[in-house]
Design an enzyme around this catalytic site. Structure first.
Site, PDB file in Angstrom:
ATOM      1  N   ASP A  47       0.871  -1.181   0.000  1.00 11.63           N
ATOM      2  CA  ASP A  47       0.000   0.000   0.000  1.00 11.63           C
ATOM      3  C   ASP A  47       0.908   1.230   0.000  1.00 11.63           C
ATOM      4  O   ASP A  47       2.037   1.165  -0.474  1.00 11.63           O
ATOM      5  CB  ASP A  47      -0.916  -0.048   1.229  1.00 11.63           C
ATOM      6  CG  ASP A  47      -2.229   0.708   1.040  1.00 11.63           C
ATOM      7  OD1 ASP A  47      -2.281   1.602   0.175  1.00 11.63           O
ATOM      8  OD2 ASP A  47      -3.188   0.424   1.764  1.00 11.63           O
ATOM      9  N   HIS A  70       2.718   1.945  -3.084  1.00  8.95           N
ATOM     10  CA  HIS A  70       1.978   2.937  -3.860  1.00  8.95           C
ATOM     11  C   HIS A  70       2.605   4.319  -3.761  1.00  8.95           C
ATOM     12  O   HIS A  70       1.970   5.312  -4.090  1.00  8.95           O
ATOM     13  CB  HIS A  70       0.524   3.015  -3.386  1.00  8.95           C
ATOM     14  CG  HIS A  70      -0.253   1.761  -3.613  1.00  8.95           C
ATOM     15  ND1 HIS A  70      -1.538   1.613  -3.187  1.00  8.95           N
ATOM     16  CD2 HIS A  70       0.072   0.594  -4.208  1.00  8.95           C
ATOM     17  CE1 HIS A  70      -1.976   0.409  -3.506  1.00  8.95           C
ATOM     18  NE2 HIS A  70      -1.008  -0.227  -4.124  1.00  8.95           N
TER      19      HIS A  70
END
Length: 145
Positions: A47, A70
């Site tokens: 993430d 990310h």
């Protein structure tokens, strides 16, 4: 690691690892905090490497290696209705960082809708004001997008 409602935090030489395909594994999540520094660290997740949420100010990230993940994200602004004051994030500086094997580098997550817009002879069709100044003199921006 979650930093929420904190002031004057210094994180240095942090190592955070999670599999690249793991969901909801933000490396460092910062919210409602002021004067936070993350330096000289390695973060790899599935993430956001670093997520900076609303009500945060004076957040400084430098010499961070991010990947997988990310990237470094600010937001999500505008996602929750009637939440005007909680979405404010100010004074964020990200410098000397490396991203490898990430889906994104640095990003601002926001929910805005513009529809049925026609532009004709418009000098600046999209503006991102990093430090909006309606009445000079104002603080000068040292770094810009």
């Amino acid at each position: 690691m979650q930093i929420y409602g904190c002031n004057k935090i210094r994180m240095h030489n942090i190592l955070i690892k999670a599999p690249g395909n793991s969901k909801n594994t933000d490396g460092i999540k910062i919210g409602a905090s002021t004067d936070v520094h993350v330096t000289n660290s390695v973060i790899g997740t599935g993430d956001d490497c670093i997520a900076i949420l609303g009500k945060s100010s004076d957040i400084h990230v430098s010499q961070v290696f991010c990947g997988p993940g990310h990237g470094i994200s600010i937001g999500s602004m505008g996602y929750y209705p009637n939440n005007e004051n909680n979405d404010v994030v100010t004074g964020v500086t990200v410098t000397d960082c490396t991203f490898r094997g990430t889906t994104d580098g640095v990003r601002i997550k926001t929910w805005l809708t513009f529809s049925n817009i026609h532009l004709d002879s418009v000098d600046n069709p999209i503006i991102i004001d990093q430090e909006y100044c309606p009445k000079p003199p104002c603080n000068q921006v040292k770094f810009a997008i």
